[in-house]
Write a protein that holds these residues in place. Sequence first.
Motif: not given
Length: 411
Positions: A411, A339-341, A331-334, A167, A337, A231
Amino acid sequence: MGNRDYDIVLFGATGFVGKLTAEYLAGHLPDGVRLALAGRNRAKVEQIRDALPGGTDWPVLVADSSDAGSLRSLAESARVVISTVGPYAKYGLPLVEACATAGTDYVDLTGEVLFVRESIDRFQDLANSTGARIVHSCGFDSVPSDLGAFVLSEKVHADGAGDLGDTTLYMAMKGGFSGGTIASAMTQLDEIRADKDKRRIATDKFALSPARGDEPSGEWRDSAAVRYASDIGAWTGPFVMATYNTRIVRRSNALLQHSYGSSFRYREVQRTGRGLRGRAAAYAMAGGLGLGFGAMSVPLLRPVVERVLPSPGDGPSEKSRDAGFFRATLRTTTSTGASYQSVVAAQGDPGYKATAVMLGESALSLAVSREECPLPDGLNGGVLTPATALGNVLVERLRAQDFTIDAKAVH
């Protein structure tokens, strides 16, 4: 605390941020909330009070950081104390002790890792036993970071998308510095230079965690590197407050039983823009920060720095404060897999106009909605963070003041 004389006491009302916070509260104090202003000099505090719309009826208390009796009386008179009196390492601990002893809730705007570490070591157990909620860093240090990670985790978990992984907070901002901020930075630099144990604490990425041995390995180290962030499609440089904010976010995660996720890694950088201009700005920022902190660390250069930078009590003009802004994008990659912000943003100089809102609303969260405010499992009080002590209560109060605070899948 129902029999206290005041719901909120603002200590440090004559300082730069103290005056801004008093002005904010003058325009946003709910009916029935009893507020008093406090400081060392009654006449100066009264002068500030009398210039505020509707403030002439506010009581004035006299208290001094060097007078334990006056701090004890202040703490015992209030349900919530706001402190804007820094540098906190010099002046802050006696008031924290008084509030922890009296069972009084407390908020401040510190960005001093050594001060918070000592506050934890000395007063965590005492505050937990009395029920006092000691909430440090309720301004630009570190509400955007802490609430940004908090709402991001909540959204990811609500969607069943796993846990937070790598993150990064990307900060875009426009703002200035006050003399009080500079004084706090120089005080901490002096402590670090003089004491190797304090230097070790200041450089520990988990310096504020409740149990250092329980922290996961693999966390990012602090870095002043210039990078291109694919990103967001922009260049980034070092964010001046990252070394402090990241430690608050990690403390929140630990107090929440590492609920953000076992693979959570967190860092903060400043977004400087796209293309050659963004790259040049990132390198200029990295160089400027290095030169600035280097100069403040050299005793022979300190008088020059003090002449060039604002003095305590000085800060950006009203026009500059109005023109400022900040936008923190996390921004994170969970772990699945995805992607969220999350975004935390507001208009107004982040360290001053926006901070007065964040600090004032943090105090009002406890004064008005204490029963709805969260507490970490197993705690009755203690040295907490904005996310763990105020959580969604503060989120909603800030949204009502036109802050953007949201999280979503990307996305």
